[in-house]
Scaffold this active site. Structure first.
Site, PDB file in Angstrom:
ATOM      1  N   ASN A   1       0.867  -1.179   0.000  1.00 31.46           N
ATOM      2  CA  ASN A   1       0.000   0.000   0.000  1.00 31.46           C
ATOM      3  C   ASN A   1       0.902   1.227   0.000  1.00 31.46           C
ATOM      4  O   ASN A   1       1.463   1.579   1.027  1.00 31.46           O
ATOM      5  CB  ASN A   1      -0.904  -0.011   1.241  1.00 31.46           C
ATOM      6  CG  ASN A   1      -1.745   1.258   1.329  1.00 31.46           C
ATOM      7  OD1 ASN A   1      -1.814   2.037   0.379  1.00 31.46           O
ATOM      8  ND2 ASN A   1      -2.384   1.464   2.478  1.00 31.46           N
TER       9      ASN A   1
ATOM     10  N   GLU B   1      -6.631   5.221   7.786  1.00 28.53           N
ATOM     11  CA  GLU B   1      -6.382   6.622   7.404  1.00 28.53           C
ATOM     12  C   GLU B   1      -7.619   7.212   6.723  1.00 28.53           C
ATOM     13  O   GLU B   1      -7.902   8.403   6.856  1.00 28.53           O
ATOM     14  CB  GLU B   1      -5.139   6.709   6.505  1.00 28.53           C
ATOM     15  CG  GLU B   1      -3.864   6.475   7.328  1.00 28.53           C
ATOM     16  CD  GLU B   1      -2.715   5.851   6.561  1.00 28.53           C
ATOM     17  OE1 GLU B   1      -2.741   5.837   5.323  1.00 28.53           O
ATOM     18  OE2 GLU B   1      -1.779   5.366   7.229  1.00 28.53           O
TER      19      GLU B   1
ATOM     20  N   LYS C   1       0.076   4.281  -0.368  1.00 29.36           N
ATOM     21  CA  LYS C   1      -0.563   5.499   0.137  1.00 29.36           C
ATOM     22  C   LYS C   1      -0.317   6.649  -0.859  1.00 29.36           C
ATOM     23  O   LYS C   1      -0.269   6.395  -2.063  1.00 29.36           O
ATOM     24  CB  LYS C   1      -0.062   5.802   1.547  1.00 29.36           C
ATOM     25  CG  LYS C   1      -0.185   4.554   2.458  1.00 29.36           C
ATOM     26  CD  LYS C   1       0.081   4.781   3.892  1.00 29.36           C
ATOM     27  CE  LYS C   1      -0.082   3.475   4.657  1.00 29.36           C
ATOM     28  NZ  LYS C   1       0.068   3.631   6.083  1.00 29.36           N
TER      29      LYS C   1
ATOM     30  N   SER D   1       3.823  -1.540  10.367  1.00 31.50           N
ATOM     31  CA  SER D   1       5.274  -1.622  10.566  1.00 31.50           C
ATOM     32  C   SER D   1       5.856  -2.996  10.214  1.00 31.50           C
ATOM     33  O   SER D   1       6.769  -3.480  10.893  1.00 31.50           O
ATOM     34  CB  SER D   1       5.647  -1.217  12.001  1.00 31.50           C
ATOM     35  OG  SER D   1       5.297   0.140  12.227  1.00 31.50           O
TER      36      SER D   1
ATOM     37  N   HIS E   1      -9.412   1.624   5.042  1.00 34.91           N
ATOM     38  CA  HIS E   1      -8.127   1.821   5.716  1.00 34.91           C
ATOM     39  C   HIS E   1      -8.315   2.821   6.864  1.00 34.91           C
ATOM     40  O   HIS E   1      -9.095   3.762   6.751  1.00 34.91           O
ATOM     41  CB  HIS E   1      -7.088   2.343   4.711  1.00 34.91           C
ATOM     42  CG  HIS E   1      -5.705   2.298   5.253  1.00 34.91           C
ATOM     43  ND1 HIS E   1      -5.229   3.230   6.136  1.00 34.91           N
ATOM     44  CD2 HIS E   1      -4.699   1.400   5.074  1.00 34.91           C
ATOM     45  CE1 HIS E   1      -3.980   2.925   6.477  1.00 34.91           C
ATOM     46  NE2 HIS E   1      -3.638   1.806   5.838  1.00 34.91           N
TER      47      HIS E   1
ATOM     48  N   GLU F   1      -5.021  -4.225  10.893  1.00 36.71           N
ATOM     49  CA  GLU F   1      -3.999  -3.187  10.995  1.00 36.71           C
ATOM     50  C   GLU F   1      -4.240  -2.370  12.266  1.00 36.71           C
ATOM     51  O   GLU F   1      -5.013  -1.389  12.242  1.00 36.71           O
ATOM     52  CB  GLU F   1      -4.060  -2.254   9.788  1.00 36.71           C
ATOM     53  CG  GLU F   1      -3.774  -2.931   8.469  1.00 36.71           C
ATOM     54  CD  GLU F   1      -3.221  -1.945   7.442  1.00 36.71           C
ATOM     55  OE1 GLU F   1      -2.162  -2.249   6.885  1.00 36.71           O
ATOM     56  OE2 GLU F   1      -3.819  -0.878   7.219  1.00 36.71           O
TER      57      GLU F   1
ATOM     58  N   GLY G   1       2.938   2.904  10.653  1.00 35.29           N
ATOM     59  CA  GLY G   1       3.904   3.989  10.450  1.00 35.29           C
ATOM     60  C   GLY G   1       4.665   4.385  11.712  1.00 35.29           C
ATOM     61  O   GLY G   1       5.319   5.416  11.743  1.00 35.29           O
TER      62      GLY G   1
HETATM   63  P1  13P Z   1       3.282   0.842   7.590  1.00 33.73           P
HETATM   64  O1  13P Z   1       3.785  -0.476   7.040  1.00 33.73           O
HETATM   65  O2  13P Z   1       4.003   2.021   7.044  1.00 33.73           O
HETATM   66  O3  13P Z   1       3.214   0.801   9.090  1.00 33.73           O
HETATM   67  O4  13P Z   1       1.768   1.011   7.075  1.00 33.73           O
HETATM   68  C1  13P Z   1       0.871  -0.034   7.216  1.00 33.73           C
HETATM   69  C2  13P Z   1      -0.345   0.273   6.476  1.00 33.73           C
HETATM   70  O5  13P Z   1      -1.102   1.168   6.817  1.00 33.73           O
HETATM   71  C3  13P Z   1      -0.627  -0.513   5.259  1.00 33.73           C
HETATM   72  O6  13P Z   1      -1.913  -0.314   4.807  1.00 33.73           O
END
Ligand code: 13P
Length: 257
Positions: free
Chosen positions: A9, A98, A11, A214, A96, A168, A174
């Site tokens: 992903n 976010e 983003k 992560s 997601h 997640e 992140g």
């Molecule tokens: P990270 O791997 O950067 O922690 O992000 C995970 C994520 O949100 C994947 O959709």
């Protein structure tokens, strides 16, 4: 045997040139690899077309990061399922954290998007996960149950064959602080039990549940070796071809599946 899926992903990262560069570098990195997981790459909307071209003839699948639940109309800035289908998109990420956090996506909106994606012949990666305060407050299972039940209500067993859940935990996204393999396994087993209760044991047993938060080359193998962890949804570490390839290559599925 459950399908294993490792997805990138990206983003809001990478323009069309960076996308082409990544795909050719990643394909080189993956030559001769025998990981049986399906690999899905989810660039931003603007890079889907170039990614589709670059992925032609490869086994890697293309995914989008979002969709709108309407077919067309006055929804400035939105993208429909049909538009994604015309770009050879196979998977779409829905819900997601976010999107839930920064774009006010509710369980109801997530449910509408899941349904639209499935009837449009797109496969869904449905994201669920608790915040740190929810985990500390002891309501992780309650949150996961709500986030799973809202969009899955009304789906058929056949729909479920085209849906993947990504667990997640928000506190792991992140932050560099991944869930421990035990925490991931517990949450995945719980999600599977909710699906078993809603559908049946067969549907639950064949559901792919990815872990995200992560995931890095040095922790992927341990997380992925848990019995209920069937893949990964990778953010930051999927932006570099070598680190994403290391994650894919480190998957232990060949030994256990
Ligand atoms: P990270 O791997 O950067 O922690 O992000 C995970 C994520 O949100 C994947 O959709």
């Amino acid at each position: 045997m459950r399908k294993k899926i490792i997805a990138a992903n990206w983003k809001m990262n990478k323009d069309i040139n960076e996308t082409s560069e990544f795909i050719s570098a990643f394909q080189k990195e993956m030559q001769g690899s025998d990981c049986p997981a399906e690999v899905v790459i989810c660039p931003p909307f603007t890079a889907l077309h170039v990614a589709a071209k670059n992925l032609q003839g490869s086994d890697f699948k293309l995914g989008a990061q979002n969709l709108h639940f309407e077919d067309n109309g006055a929804f400035t800035g939105e993208i429909s399922a049909r538009m994604l289908k015309s770009l050879e998109v196979v998977y779409v990420i829905v819900g997601h954290s976010e999107r839930r956090q920064f774009f006010a996506e509710t369980d109801e909106i997530v449910a509408k998007k899941v349904k639209k994606a499935l009837i449009s012949d797109l496969k869904v990666i449905l994201c669920v996960g608790e915040s740190l305060s929810e985990r500390d407050g002891g309501v992780t299972e309650k949150v996961l149950e709500r986030q799973v039940k809202a969009p899955l209500g009304g789906l058929t067993a056949q729909d479920m064959a085209n849906l993947v859940i990504a667990y997640e935990p928000i506190w792991a996204i992140g932050t560099g602080r991944n869930a421990t393999p035990q925490q991931a396994e517990e949450a995945h087993a719980f999600i599977r039990s909710v699906v078993a209760e809603m559908f049946d044991r067969d549907v639950a047993a064949s559901l792919t549940i990815q872990y995200g938060g992560s995931v890095k080359p040095d922790n992927a193998a341990q997380l992925l070796s848990q019995p209920d962890v069937d893949g990964a949804l990778v953010g930051g570490a999927s932006l570099k071809a070598d680190s994403f390839a290391k994650i894919v290559r480190s998957c232990p599925f060949g030994k256990t599946a």
